[in-house]
Design a protein around this motif. Structure first.
Motif: not given
Length: 252
Positions: A152, A190, A155, A201-203, A3
Motif C-alpha cells: 500500500v 489492489w 502504491l 489505485w483502489e482496494h 493501514t
C-alpha cells in the motif's frame, strides 16, 4: 494513509530489524548482496542503521538532513550489528513518540505526519530483510499485515503529487485505462489503473487485464522487484507484458 496504527508499526520495526540482524549475522561482511549487487552485506547493514538514524535526525531537527552514505557507516564488527541496528530502531521509535505521530514534519514528498518516517523505515527494513536473507541463506519472514502495508505504501508513493517530478520515468506509467491487479491468496487485493493523466489505485475485488497472485509476502517481493515473475510462488494471468512494463518503471 498507513493501514497500521503507530503501535503496530513500532512493533513491526522491532520485528523486522531483529530479523534483518539475524539474517545479516549469518554471512560474511564482504559478501555481495545479489538483490542489491552494488552493495556488500556490511553496506546493506550500514544502509539500514543509518536510515533509521537519518529519520530520527529529521524528526528531532525538523528539516532535511544530509543523505546518509552507507559506505561510510560504522556498524562495528558483525557480532555488534544486532545491537547497533536495534539502537537505531529504538531511537526512531522514540523520536516519533517525542514529536507526536500526527505532527507534520518534512519528508521528501512534502509535509507528512511524523509517523511517515516510522512507516517508511519499517517498510525499507522489511524489504532489505529479504535481501540479507537471500545473501546469507538466513530465514525471511513477515506478517501479512506488514507485507500488505509495504504494498500500500508503494502504491501511495507512486500516485503522490510530485512523484513524477521526483522520478520522471513514472510518466511512462500513464496509459489508457489498463488495469493491473495484485491479488493475495486471502481477501481483497489492489487494482492499479493507468490513465492519460496518471495512475490511481483502489482496494477491493480484483478485475484486471493482468493479475499477479500469491501469498501477500510474495506479491510484496515481486512489487519490490525481489522475486521474478516466473517464480513458482506467484502466478501471473493475463497481459504479462503490461505487468512487466509496470515493474520496470515503477521504482521510486
Amino acid at each position: 494513509m498507513a493501514t497500521l496504527d503507530t503501535a503496530r508499526m513500532a512493533e513491526g520495526l522491532r520485528e523486522q530489524t531483529a530479523g534483518f540482524a539475524r539474517a545479516a549475522a549469518a554471512g560474511e561482511p564482504d559478501a555481495r548482496v545479489p538483490t542489491c549487487p552494488e552493495w556488500s552485506l556490511r553496506t546493506l547493514v550500514g544502509h539500514i542503521g543509518l536510515g533509521h538514524r537519518y529519520a530520527t535526525g529529521v524528526l528531532r531537527k525538523g528539516d532535511p538532513q544530509p543523505a546518509p552514505d552507507p559506505w561510510q557507516a560504522a556498524p562495528g564488527s558483525p557480532d555488534r550489528w544486532a545491537e547497533w541496528l536495534r539502537d537505531g530502531a529504538e531511537e526512531l521509535i522514540g523520536a516519533v513518540q517525542e514529536a507526536g505521530a500526527d505532527t507534520e514534519v518534512w519528508t521528501f514528498l512534502g509535509p507528512r505526519p511524523a509517523a511517515f518516517w516510522l512507516r517508511r523505515m519499517l517498510n525499507d527494513t522489511a524489504v532489505h530483510h529479504y535481501d540479507a536473507a537471500v545473501t546469507t541463506g538466513g530465514g525471511f519472514g513477515i506478517a501479512d499485515d506488514l507485507a500488505a502495508d509495504v504494498i500500500v505504501e508503494g502504491l501511495e508513493m507512486l500516485v503522490s503529487p510530485g512523484a513524477e517530478a521526483l522520478k520522471p520515468q513514472l510518466v511512462e506509467l500513464r496509459g489508457n485505462g489498463e488495469r493491473l491487479g495484485l491479488q493475495p491468496r486471502q481477501g481483497d487485493g489492489w487494482v492499479i489503473i493507468r490513465s492519460p493523466e496518471g495512475m490511481w489505485w483502489e482496494h477491493g475485488p480484483v478485475e484486471a487485464d493482468v493479475v499477479l497472485s500469491g501469498a501477500v509476502a510474495y506479491v510484496m517481493l515481486v512489487c519490490n522487484r525481489r522475486l521474478p515473475l516466473d517464480d513458482d510462488r506467484v502466478t501471473v494471468t493475463g497481459d504479462r507484458a503490461l505487468l512487466e512494463h509496470w515493474l520496470a518503471h515503477m521504482a521510486i
